[in-house]
Design a protein around this motif. Structure first.
Motif, PDB file in Angstrom:
ATOM      1  N   VAL A   1       0.845  -1.185   0.000  1.00 47.07           N
ATOM      2  CA  VAL A   1       0.000   0.000   0.000  1.00 47.07           C
ATOM      3  C   VAL A   1       0.886   1.243   0.000  1.00 47.07           C
ATOM      4  O   VAL A   1       1.871   1.321   0.740  1.00 47.07           O
ATOM      5  CB  VAL A   1      -0.941   0.016   1.228  1.00 47.07           C
ATOM      6  N   ILE A   2       0.555   2.209  -0.869  1.00 52.01           N
ATOM      7  CA  ILE A   2       1.358   3.427  -0.979  1.00 52.01           C
ATOM      8  C   ILE A   2       0.427   4.601  -1.221  1.00 52.01           C
ATOM      9  O   ILE A   2      -0.561   4.483  -1.951  1.00 52.01           O
ATOM     10  CB  ILE A   2       2.400   3.306  -2.126  1.00 52.01           C
ATOM     11  N   VAL A   3       0.711   5.719  -0.588  1.00 55.54           N
ATOM     12  CA  VAL A   3      -0.108   6.922  -0.766  1.00 55.54           C
ATOM     13  C   VAL A   3       0.554   7.825  -1.792  1.00 55.54           C
ATOM     14  O   VAL A   3       1.767   7.737  -2.035  1.00 55.54           O
ATOM     15  CB  VAL A   3      -0.307   7.679   0.566  1.00 55.54           C
ATOM     16  N   ILE A   4      -0.240   8.706  -2.402  1.00 52.24           N
ATOM     17  CA  ILE A   4       0.261   9.575  -3.463  1.00 52.24           C
ATOM     18  C   ILE A   4       1.390  10.459  -2.959  1.00 52.24           C
ATOM     19  O   ILE A   4       2.376  10.707  -3.669  1.00 52.24           O
ATOM     20  CB  ILE A   4      -0.885  10.418  -4.052  1.00 52.24           C
ATOM     21  N   GLU A   5       1.285  10.956  -1.726  1.00 50.71           N
ATOM     22  CA  GLU A   5       2.339  11.830  -1.185  1.00 50.71           C
ATOM     23  C   GLU A   5       3.682  11.108  -1.121  1.00 50.71           C
ATOM     24  O   GLU A   5       4.730  11.685  -1.419  1.00 50.71           O
ATOM     25  CB  GLU A   5       1.933  12.321   0.211  1.00 50.71           C
ATOM     26  N   GLU A   6       3.644   9.846  -0.750  1.00 49.01           N
ATOM     27  CA  GLU A   6       4.882   9.070  -0.671  1.00 49.01           C
ATOM     28  C   GLU A   6       5.447   8.829  -2.074  1.00 49.01           C
ATOM     29  O   GLU A   6       6.658   8.902  -2.291  1.00 49.01           O
ATOM     30  CB  GLU A   6       4.627   7.734   0.024  1.00 49.01           C
ATOM     31  N   LEU A   7       4.559   8.559  -3.037  1.00 49.78           N
ATOM     32  CA  LEU A   7       4.998   8.334  -4.412  1.00 49.78           C
ATOM     33  C   LEU A   7       5.594   9.603  -5.000  1.00 49.78           C
ATOM     34  O   LEU A   7       6.616   9.563  -5.690  1.00 49.78           O
ATOM     35  CB  LEU A   7       3.829   7.850  -5.260  1.00 49.78           C
ATOM     36  N   ALA A   8       4.971  10.755  -4.702  1.00 51.30           N
ATOM     37  CA  ALA A   8       5.507  12.033  -5.186  1.00 51.30           C
ATOM     38  C   ALA A   8       6.887  12.297  -4.595  1.00 51.30           C
ATOM     39  O   ALA A   8       7.792  12.789  -5.269  1.00 51.30           O
ATOM     40  CB  ALA A   8       4.549  13.165  -4.829  1.00 51.30           C
ATOM     41  N   SER A   9       7.049  11.945  -3.324  1.00 50.91           N
ATOM     42  CA  SER A   9       8.360  12.111  -2.688  1.00 50.91           C
ATOM     43  C   SER A   9       9.386  11.194  -3.322  1.00 50.91           C
ATOM     44  O   SER A   9      10.538  11.575  -3.542  1.00 50.91           O
ATOM     45  CB  SER A   9       8.238  11.814  -1.193  1.00 50.91           C
TER      46      SER A   9
ATOM     47  N   SER B   1       2.213  19.189  -5.978  1.00 49.17           N
ATOM     48  CA  SER B   1       1.217  20.030  -6.638  1.00 49.17           C
ATOM     49  C   SER B   1       0.038  19.185  -7.105  1.00 49.17           C
ATOM     50  O   SER B   1       0.138  17.977  -7.296  1.00 49.17           O
ATOM     51  CB  SER B   1       1.839  20.749  -7.839  1.00 49.17           C
ATOM     52  N   ILE B   2      -1.093  19.843  -7.298  1.00 46.12           N
ATOM     53  CA  ILE B   2      -2.322  19.142  -7.698  1.00 46.12           C
ATOM     54  C   ILE B   2      -2.185  18.468  -9.065  1.00 46.12           C
ATOM     55  O   ILE B   2      -2.581  17.314  -9.228  1.00 46.12           O
ATOM     56  CB  ILE B   2      -3.521  20.124  -7.678  1.00 46.12           C
ATOM     57  N   PRO B   3      -1.608  19.144 -10.101  1.00 41.98           N
ATOM     58  CA  PRO B   3      -1.448  18.457 -11.398  1.00 41.98           C
ATOM     59  C   PRO B   3      -0.619  17.185 -11.296  1.00 41.98           C
ATOM     60  O   PRO B   3      -0.927  16.180 -11.932  1.00 41.98           O
ATOM     61  CB  PRO B   3      -0.765  19.508 -12.267  1.00 41.98           C
ATOM     62  N   VAL B   4       0.443  17.233 -10.485  1.00 42.32           N
ATOM     63  CA  VAL B   4       1.285  16.046 -10.316  1.00 42.32           C
ATOM     64  C   VAL B   4       0.486  14.925  -9.675  1.00 42.32           C
ATOM     65  O   VAL B   4       0.534  13.772 -10.092  1.00 42.32           O
ATOM     66  CB  VAL B   4       2.529  16.389  -9.471  1.00 42.32           C
ATOM     67  N   HIS B   5      -0.296  15.256  -8.664  1.00 42.25           N
ATOM     68  CA  HIS B   5      -1.094  14.241  -7.982  1.00 42.25           C
ATOM     69  C   HIS B   5      -2.125  13.622  -8.921  1.00 42.25           C
ATOM     70  O   HIS B   5      -2.443  12.444  -8.810  1.00 42.25           O
ATOM     71  CB  HIS B   5      -1.786  14.863  -6.757  1.00 42.25           C
ATOM     72  N   THR B   6      -2.641  14.420  -9.855  1.00 42.73           N
ATOM     73  CA  THR B   6      -3.610  13.898 -10.819  1.00 42.73           C
ATOM     74  C   THR B   6      -2.971  12.835 -11.702  1.00 42.73           C
ATOM     75  O   THR B   6      -3.575  11.802 -12.002  1.00 42.73           O
ATOM     76  CB  THR B   6      -4.159  15.042 -11.692  1.00 42.73           C
ATOM     77  N   ILE B   7      -1.738  13.084 -12.121  1.00 41.48           N
ATOM     78  CA  ILE B   7      -1.013  12.114 -12.955  1.00 41.48           C
ATOM     79  C   ILE B   7      -0.699  10.854 -12.163  1.00 41.48           C
ATOM     80  O   ILE B   7      -0.896   9.732 -12.629  1.00 41.48           O
ATOM     81  CB  ILE B   7       0.286  12.750 -13.502  1.00 41.48           C
ATOM     82  N   LEU B   8      -0.207  11.027 -10.938  1.00 43.18           N
ATOM     83  CA  LEU B   8       0.201   9.887 -10.131  1.00 43.18           C
ATOM     84  C   LEU B   8      -0.977   9.054  -9.662  1.00 43.18           C
ATOM     85  O   LEU B   8      -0.802   7.902  -9.241  1.00 43.18           O
ATOM     86  CB  LEU B   8       1.000  10.378  -8.906  1.00 43.18           C
ATOM     87  N   HIS B   9      -2.177   9.622  -9.724  1.00 43.15           N
ATOM     88  CA  HIS B   9      -3.365   8.903  -9.265  1.00 43.15           C
ATOM     89  C   HIS B   9      -3.536   7.597 -10.032  1.00 43.15           C
ATOM     90  O   HIS B   9      -3.975   6.586  -9.459  1.00 43.15           O
ATOM     91  CB  HIS B   9      -4.600   9.800  -9.443  1.00 43.15           C
TER      92      HIS B   9
ATOM     93  N   SER C   1       0.165   0.146  -9.341  1.00 38.28           N
ATOM     94  CA  SER C   1      -0.374  -0.502 -10.530  1.00 38.28           C
ATOM     95  C   SER C   1       0.752  -0.903 -11.474  1.00 38.28           C
ATOM     96  O   SER C   1       1.912  -0.534 -11.274  1.00 38.28           O
ATOM     97  CB  SER C   1      -1.339   0.444 -11.254  1.00 38.28           C
ATOM     98  N   PHE C   2       0.411  -1.621 -12.542  1.00 35.33           N
ATOM     99  CA  PHE C   2       1.428  -2.002 -13.528  1.00 35.33           C
ATOM    100  C   PHE C   2       2.052  -0.760 -14.174  1.00 35.33           C
ATOM    101  O   PHE C   2       3.263  -0.700 -14.374  1.00 35.33           O
ATOM    102  CB  PHE C   2       0.802  -2.901 -14.598  1.00 35.33           C
ATOM    103  N   LEU C   3       1.219   0.238 -14.482  1.00 43.20           N
ATOM    104  CA  LEU C   3       1.741   1.481 -15.051  1.00 43.20           C
ATOM    105  C   LEU C   3       2.725   2.130 -14.098  1.00 43.20           C
ATOM    106  O   LEU C   3       3.815   2.552 -14.495  1.00 43.20           O
ATOM    107  CB  LEU C   3       0.589   2.440 -15.355  1.00 43.20           C
ATOM    108  N   GLY C   4       2.351   2.215 -12.825  1.00 48.33           N
ATOM    109  CA  GLY C   4       3.253   2.804 -11.840  1.00 48.33           C
ATOM    110  C   GLY C   4       4.534   2.019 -11.689  1.00 48.33           C
ATOM    111  O   GLY C   4       5.620   2.589 -11.517  1.00 48.33           O
ATOM    112  N   PHE C   5       4.439   0.681 -11.781  1.00 44.87           N
ATOM    113  CA  PHE C   5       5.614  -0.179 -11.690  1.00 44.87           C
ATOM    114  C   PHE C   5       6.596   0.113 -12.817  1.00 44.87           C
ATOM    115  O   PHE C   5       7.805   0.271 -12.599  1.00 44.87           O
ATOM    116  CB  PHE C   5       5.158  -1.641 -11.729  1.00 44.87           C
TER     117      PHE C   5
END
Length: 616
Positions: free
Chosen positions: A561-569, A576-584, A595-599
């Protein structure tokens, strides 16, 4: 594409989609191209017109010149007059010069005289050239100097014949040209001892000239032998040439030196014998480059310049591209990128793909074609290094190759150590899908690091491997300092982990396994994860299958399990909000895991905060 075959030029010229519409290119040099009855097209290469300066030299040594950035050796097709395309840097320098002249308002000639008066042309070289050397006849001439044969008058090399590159100080009209000469001597002095590198003896100066004393190579240029053979080598003969080239270039890259002008004209044979040793020469455009740095000045020879050089952001991979062009020429006698004008050549380098459909490519081995293709990837991250190329099946075959430590391994390990546990787990999963050729290369590199009796390596092993192959150039390239930074990084990481409780926070594996390099050491399994080049692996035909299998392994052993803030870090992109939208989309909504895309995105090195970010 320019095919160097024996057909007449009138029938072998093909329409080039990248060439401008003008029918006759103009010579951009400040002086008209010289013609001579001695300048003749090769009967094997009817459009392979030698350089206008070639009639001034014999085959025993290369022309001299301290800042000869306007010379490209391999000429264009036969035109109405000898046409020698200038270097990629020339038009840029001219634009900058005109802008400066317009801004300052002073007459160019007057300002140049003022600049020359203020230049310090003292190099600190020995001043007893006349008493120690007997200068012979001129054997080569370039735009900024000339080369003569010579003999030592006294000392341990008495009567030993050498080549002396004479660079008139009157030609050094800018601080850059002075620094070019200073750096060339520094590199020649620092890179000593390799069998395929021209031997440097000493440097002298007087009020008029700088004298660089080097080994005399009497066997002629590699280009001359290519022309003699009609432009086609057998695969075995091409291998023999390329092994020598790759060996010396891998050595230079380990020292932190990028040559920047590799071409057949800059490789000389010691003697006329068929199996004579090959030597790389002419370090006038070479430079030191740190492992975390990119260069941005555009230099080199048009036909051999790498795409990233034209994009003004490159490092040692640019030399590998040039070797790929040489390999292509050796195997088929054609240049992979050709046009009638310099700008057309650059467009071809940036946009065109080399052809492997025309003869003799269909009759050559699949391994040979794969080798050349992997040297000519336009994305330098996918390109093989010189050390990797020595391990390619076409080169090594069943033979055991002695390869040097690859500086890419050093950079990869540094990026791995900076990565979070999540990316380390992803790389570990991908390393389980390595193909045989990749594993053989990594095993060879692991063996160079001399693991202890338990099969583990530490930072001391890396330090020892670098020291074993070190020259003065390595100090100039700041590689020991870079290693010290890696050590500081490790120590800082260890401290953070101890303070905040690594295992409890991240919950992946145990701490000693993930940071074994600092404690008990790194085994081969983790070494593969740390050293794997994701972009190179992606270039393989099996990439889709490999990455899918790697994700399955990651799901079983490393995903969490990973949260968007940790992934952004992890990505170092802020919050920023645009970055979080992409990482979602990188996080699976059902369970909050990657996800596979994130991997796949994570594998591509985005966790390295600023890889090779420094540019100069």
């Amino acid at each position: 594409m320019g095919g160097c075959t024996s057909k007449p030029s009138s029938t072998s010229v093909k329409p080039n989609p990248y060439a401008p519409k003008d029918s006759l290119p103009q010579n951009d040099d400040s002086t008209p191209a010289r013609t001579s009855t001695a300048v003749k097209a090769s009967p094997f290469f009817p459009f392979y017109t030698p350089s206008p300066a070639r009639h001034r030299r014999n085959k025993s040594h290369r022309d001299g010149g301290g800042e000869s950035k306007s010379v490209t050796g391999t000429p264009l097709r036969q035109l109405a007059r000898a046409f020698h395309p200038p270097s990629p840097a020339k038009h840029i320098r001219d634009v900058l010069r005109r802008r400066k002249e317009k801004k300052e308002g002073a007459p160019p000639a007057a300002r140049q005289r003022e600049e020359e008066v203020g230049l310090d042309k003292r190099f600190g070289f020995a001043k007893d050239f006349q008493s120690r050397m007997e200068l012979g006849e001129e054997i080569g001439r370039g735009h900024f100097g000339y080369t003569c044969s010579a003999k030592f008058k006294k000392g341990e090399f008495k009567d030993h014949e050498v080549a002396v590159k004479v660079i008139p100080k009157s030609k050094m009209t800018t601080a850059i040209s002075v620094e070019d000469v200073r750096r060339e001597v520094k590199i020649l002095r620092a890179l000593s001892g390799h069998n395929n590198l021209v031997q440097f003896y000493d440097a002298f100066e007087d009020n008029a000239n700088v004298y660089i004393v080097m080994e005399l190579c009497g066997g002629g240029e590699l280009l001359d032998r290519i022309l003699t053979r009609g432009g086609k080598y057998s695969e075995d003969d091409a291998k023999a040439v390329l092994i020598q080239i790759l060996n010396v270039v891998a050595f230079c890259h380990l020292q932190g030196v990028v040559h920047r002008d590799l071409k057949p004209e800059n490789f000389l044979y010691i003697s006329k014998e068929e199996n004579s040793q090959l030597k790389v020469i002419d370090f006038g455009l070479s430079d030191f480059v740190r492992p975390d740095e990119r260069l941005n000045d555009i230099v080199g020879s048009a036909y051999y310049v790498a795409p990233e050089v034209l994009h003004r952001s490159y490092t040692t991979e640019a030399d590998v591209w040039s070797i790929g062009v040489i390999a292509y020429i050796l195997l088929c006698g054609s240049r992979p990128f050709w046009a009638r004008t310099e700008s057309g050549i650059f467009r071809a380098v940036l946009k065109a793909d080399p052809s492997f459909d025309e003869p003799p490519w269909p009759s050559l081995s699949l391994e040979a074609k794969d080798f050349v293709k992997r040297l000519l990837y336009k994305d330098p991250r996918k390109r093989m290094t010189a050390s990797q190329a020595l391990m390619h099946p076409w080169i090594s075959g069943s033979k055991k190759m002695n390869i040097p430590f690859d500086i890419l391994i050093f950079r990869q390990i540094k990026a791995y150590l900076k990565s979070s546990s999540l990316r380390k787990a992803a790389l570990m999963a991908l390393s389980k899908t390595l193909i045989t050729d990749e594993l053989l290369y990594l095993k060879a590199q692991f063996a160079i690091l001399a693991p202890n009796k338990n099969g583990l390596i530490t930072l001391d092993n890396i330090r020892t491997a670098l020291a074993t192959n070190a020259t003065e150039a390595m100090k100039e390239s700041r590689i020991p300092d870079f290693l010290a930074l890696v050590l500081i990084l490790l120590l800082s990481f260890v401290l953070v982990c101890l303070l905040y409780g690594f295992n409890k926070r991240f919950g992946v594996g145990n701490y000693e396994q993930l940071n074994g390099l600092q404690y008990k050491g790194m085994d081969f399994e983790e070494f593969c994860a740390a050293s794997i080049s994701v972009h190179q692996h992606e270039s393989l035909d099996c990439w889709e299958q490999s990455v899918r299998h790697a994700y399955e392994l990651f799901e079983m052993n490393g995903n969490r399990v990973i949260v968007i803030e940790e992934l952004a870090s992890e990505l170092g992109v802020g919050s920023s909000i645009p970055v979080h939208t992409i990482l979602h989309d990188w996080i699976r909504h059902s369970d909050g895991k990657l996800s596979f895309l994130g991997f796949v995105k994570l594998l591509h090195g985005v966790s390295s905060r600023q890889p090779l970010a420094k540019t100069r």
